[in-house]
Design a protein around this motif. Structure first.
Motif, mmCIF file in Angstrom:
data_model
loop_
_atom_site.group_PDB
_atom_site.id
_atom_site.type_symbol
_atom_site.label_atom_id
_atom_site.label_comp_id
_atom_site.label_asym_id
_atom_site.label_seq_id
_atom_site.Cartn_x
_atom_site.Cartn_y
_atom_site.Cartn_z
ATOM 1 N N LEU A 179 83.485 -39.744 -25.630
ATOM 2 C CA LEU A 179 84.643 -39.402 -26.466
ATOM 3 C C LEU A 179 85.443 -38.225 -25.939
ATOM 4 N N ALA A 180 84.770 -37.190 -25.468
ATOM 5 C CA ALA A 180 85.477 -35.984 -25.032
ATOM 6 C C ALA A 180 86.398 -36.233 -23.838
ATOM 7 N N CYS A 181 86.231 -37.356 -23.157
ATOM 8 C CA CYS A 181 87.049 -37.690 -21.986
ATOM 9 C C CYS A 181 88.314 -38.456 -22.351
ATOM 10 N N HIS A 182 88.529 -38.708 -23.645
ATOM 11 C CA HIS A 182 89.637 -39.574 -24.059
ATOM 12 C C HIS A 182 90.561 -38.867 -25.050
ATOM 13 N N PRO A 183 91.824 -39.308 -25.103
ATOM 14 C CA PRO A 183 92.775 -38.699 -26.046
ATOM 15 C C PRO A 183 92.414 -39.030 -27.490
ATOM 16 N N THR A 184 93.058 -38.322 -28.395
ATOM 17 C CA THR A 184 92.764 -38.463 -29.819
ATOM 18 C C THR A 184 92.919 -39.903 -30.303
ATOM 19 N N SER A 185 93.962 -40.593 -29.824
ATOM 20 C CA SER A 185 94.219 -41.959 -30.289
ATOM 21 C C SER A 185 93.073 -42.903 -29.926
ATOM 22 N N VAL A 186 92.521 -42.763 -28.727
ATOM 23 C CA VAL A 186 91.405 -43.609 -28.301
ATOM 24 C C VAL A 186 90.154 -43.266 -29.112
ATOM 25 N N GLN A 187 89.905 -41.996 -29.293
ATOM 26 C CA GLN A 187 88.741 -41.574 -30.076
ATOM 27 C C GLN A 187 88.818 -42.126 -31.498
ATOM 28 N N ARG A 188 89.976 -41.980 -32.119
ATOM 29 C CA ARG A 188 90.123 -42.444 -33.506
ATOM 30 C C ARG A 188 89.900 -43.957 -33.594
ATOM 31 N N HIS A 189 90.472 -44.705 -32.657
ATOM 32 C CA HIS A 189 90.309 -46.158 -32.661
ATOM 33 C C HIS A 189 88.830 -46.531 -32.550
ATOM 34 N N GLU A 190 88.124 -45.905 -31.632
ATOM 35 C CA GLU A 190 86.701 -46.201 -31.437
ATOM 36 C C GLU A 190 85.882 -45.871 -32.680
ATOM 37 N N ILE A 191 86.155 -44.736 -33.277
ATOM 38 C CA ILE A 191 85.400 -44.268 -34.444
ATOM 39 C C ILE A 191 85.696 -45.126 -35.670
ATOM 40 N N VAL A 192 86.959 -45.417 -35.898
ATOM 41 C CA VAL A 192 87.360 -46.175 -37.090
ATOM 42 C C VAL A 192 86.958 -47.641 -36.985
ATOM 43 N N GLU A 193 87.193 -48.253 -35.825
ATOM 44 C CA GLU A 193 86.895 -49.671 -35.664
ATOM 45 C C GLU A 193 85.406 -49.965 -35.819
ATOM 46 N N SER A 194 84.563 -49.110 -35.273
ATOM 47 C CA SER A 194 83.117 -49.344 -35.387
ATOM 48 C C SER A 194 82.669 -49.248 -36.842
ATOM 49 N N ARG A 195 83.261 -48.306 -37.553
ATOM 50 C CA ARG A 195 82.913 -48.141 -38.965
ATOM 51 C C ARG A 195 83.318 -49.375 -39.780
ATOM 52 N N LEU A 196 84.553 -49.829 -39.604
ATOM 53 C CA LEU A 196 85.034 -50.987 -40.353
ATOM 54 C C LEU A 196 84.195 -52.228 -40.051
ATOM 55 N N PHE A 197 83.852 -52.421 -38.798
ATOM 56 C CA PHE A 197 83.044 -53.565 -38.381
ATOM 57 C C PHE A 197 81.691 -53.549 -39.092
ATOM 58 N N LEU A 198 81.034 -52.401 -39.095
ATOM 59 C CA LEU A 198 79.705 -52.307 -39.697
ATOM 60 C C LEU A 198 79.762 -52.443 -41.215
ATOM 61 N N GLU A 199 80.751 -51.830 -41.840
ATOM 62 C CA GLU A 199 80.864 -51.926 -43.300
ATOM 63 C C GLU A 199 81.103 -53.361 -43.740
ATOM 64 N N LYS A 200 81.836 -54.109 -42.947
ATOM 65 C CA LYS A 200 82.080 -55.511 -43.268
ATOM 66 C C LYS A 200 80.796 -56.329 -43.180
ATOM 67 N N ALA A 210 76.611 -41.280 -34.319
ATOM 68 C CA ALA A 210 75.962 -40.650 -33.167
ATOM 69 C C ALA A 210 76.939 -40.711 -32.007
ATOM 70 N N TYR A 211 77.200 -39.559 -31.385
ATOM 71 C CA TYR A 211 78.146 -39.515 -30.277
ATOM 72 C C TYR A 211 77.587 -40.268 -29.060
ATOM 73 N N PRO A 212 78.327 -41.223 -28.503
ATOM 74 C CA PRO A 212 77.862 -41.919 -27.298
ATOM 75 C C PRO A 212 77.640 -40.942 -26.141
ATOM 76 N N SER A 213 76.478 -41.017 -25.537
ATOM 77 C CA SER A 213 76.097 -40.118 -24.435
ATOM 78 C C SER A 213 76.183 -38.654 -24.848
ATOM 79 N N GLY A 214 76.230 -38.382 -26.135
ATOM 80 C CA GLY A 214 76.307 -37.008 -26.624
ATOM 81 C C GLY A 214 77.643 -36.340 -26.373
ATOM 82 N N SER A 215 78.669 -37.120 -26.016
ATOM 83 C CA SER A 215 79.960 -36.551 -25.639
ATOM 84 C C SER A 215 80.891 -36.432 -26.842
ATOM 85 N N PHE A 216 81.361 -35.218 -27.111
ATOM 86 C CA PHE A 216 82.317 -34.994 -28.194
ATOM 87 C C PHE A 216 83.055 -33.685 -27.954
#
Length: 272
Positions: A179-200, A210-216
Motif C-alpha cells: 500500500l505505501a508504494c501507491h497513491p491514495t486512489s489506488v489504496q482506497r480502491h483496494e481497501i474498499v473493494e475487498s471490504r465490499l466483496f467480503l461483506e457481500k 491486515a496490511y499486505p506485506s506489512g506495508s502502510f
C-alpha cells in the motif's frame, strides 16, 4: 485493547491471504481444539485458479527443471540483467538446498534472483506484476498451470469459515499491493473493494484489515479511519499494549518450526 484491559495472557491467532489450506487443514484443527482465529482474505484471488504472484515467481525460479543461463527483464522501463551461473539445471543437490531455503538467505543463484525480483515486483500494480510473470513464463518456457494447493479459498469456503463463531474474517485488500508504494486512489480502491466483496459473501461487517506485506503509511491509516475500520494489523514484530495505536498493531510471524523452537519463541515474545 479498546477497554484498556490487555495483559500478557492474550494471544490473537491470525492467518493472511486466504490460502486453500486455511479451509482444509487449519479450520479442522482449530475447531478440534476450539481455538479462535482471524482470517484476512485477499479477495481478488478468491475462487480464482491462479497462484499469488510471489508463489508463481518461486515456482518459476526455484522449481523449474531447466532455466536459460541468463535473464534480461524490463521493469518499469529499466532493464535488469541476471545470471544463473551453474544453477541452470535443477540438480538433486540444488533441490536439497532449496528445500531448506529461508527467504532472507540466498544459498543459490536462483534464490538470489528470486529475492531481487521479489523486491522489484512487490511495489508494482497488480497488472504490472502479471505482465512480468508472463515474461518470466515465456523466458522459462513453461505453461501457466497453477498448483491447487497454492490457490485461494472460494466464496463458499470463506462463507463457511465465517459461519463458525470461533472465526472472524478481515480484509487484506483485493490484490495484495504494498500500500505505501501507491497513491491514495489506488489504496482506497483496494481497501474498499475487498471490504465490499467480503461483506457481500459473509453478510457481516468487515472492520479490521491486515496490511499486505506489512506495508502502510499515514494515507493508509487515514483511509481506514474514514471507512470506519476499527483496527489494522502490521507485520512489525512487537507485542500489543494498552497504549497501542489500533491501526499499527504488531504481530509475530510463525514459520515452519518444531515444537521446541515455537515454544521458545512464545516465551521470548511474551517477555518483550
Amino acid at each position: 485493547l479498546k477497554s484498556h484491559k490487555l495483559n500478557k495472557k492474550y494471544i490473537a491467532l491470525t492467518f493472511d491471504d486466504g490460502y486453500i489450506d486455511n479451509f482444509h487443514v487449519v479450520k479442522p484443527l482449530l475447531e478440534k481444539y476450539e481455538i479462535p482465529a482471524s482470517f484476512f482474505i485477499t479477495t481478488g484471488y478468491v475462487g480464482q485458479k491462479k497462484e499469488f504472484w510471489w508463489d508463481e515467481l518461486e515456482k518459476i525460479l526455484i522449481h523449474t527443471n531447466r532455466l536459460p543461463p541468463s535473464l534480461k527483464l524490463d521493469v518499469e522501463g529499466k532493464l535488469y540483467f541476471f545470471s544463473l551461473g551453474t544453477d541452470t539445471l535443477l540438480t538433486k543437490d540444488l533441490n536439497i538446498r532449496h528445500q531448506n531455503w529461508i527467504h532472507y538467505e540466498s544459498p543459490t543463484a536462483r534464490c538470489r534472483i528470486y529475492l531481487e525480483l521479489w523486491r522489484l515486483i512487490s511495489p508494482l500494480k497488480h497488472e504490472e506484476q502479471q505482465q512480468i510473470l508472463a515474461s518470466l513464463r515465456e523466458w522459462a518456457q513453461i505453461e501457466t498451470k497453477p498448483r491447487p494447493e497454492y490457490c485461494c479459498m472460494n466464496s463458499k469456503q470463506v462463507k463457511e469459515l465465517a459461519s463458525n463463531p470461533l472465526f472472524s474474517i478481515g480484509a487484506h485488500t483485493a490484490f495484495h499491493p504494498a500500500l505505501a508504494c501507491h497513491p491514495t486512489s489506488v489504496q482506497r480502491h483496494e481497501i474498499v473493494e475487498s471490504r465490499l466483496f467480503l461483506e457481500k459473501i459473509i453478510g457481516k461487517d468487515i472492520n479490521i484489515l491486515a496490511y499486505p506485506s506489512g506495508s502502510f503509511n499515514e494515507e493508509s491509516i487515514a483511509i481506514l479511519k474514514k471507512e470506519q475500520y476499527k483496527a489494522a494489523l502490521s507485520t512489525i514484530p512487537k507485542t500489543v499494549t494498552n497504549q497501542e495505536d489500533p491501526y499499527k498493531l504488531g504481530r509475530f510471524q510463525v514459520n515452519n518450526w518444531g515444537r521446541n523452537k515455537f515454544e521458545r519463541n512464545l516465551v521470548h515474545w511474551s517477555c518483550l
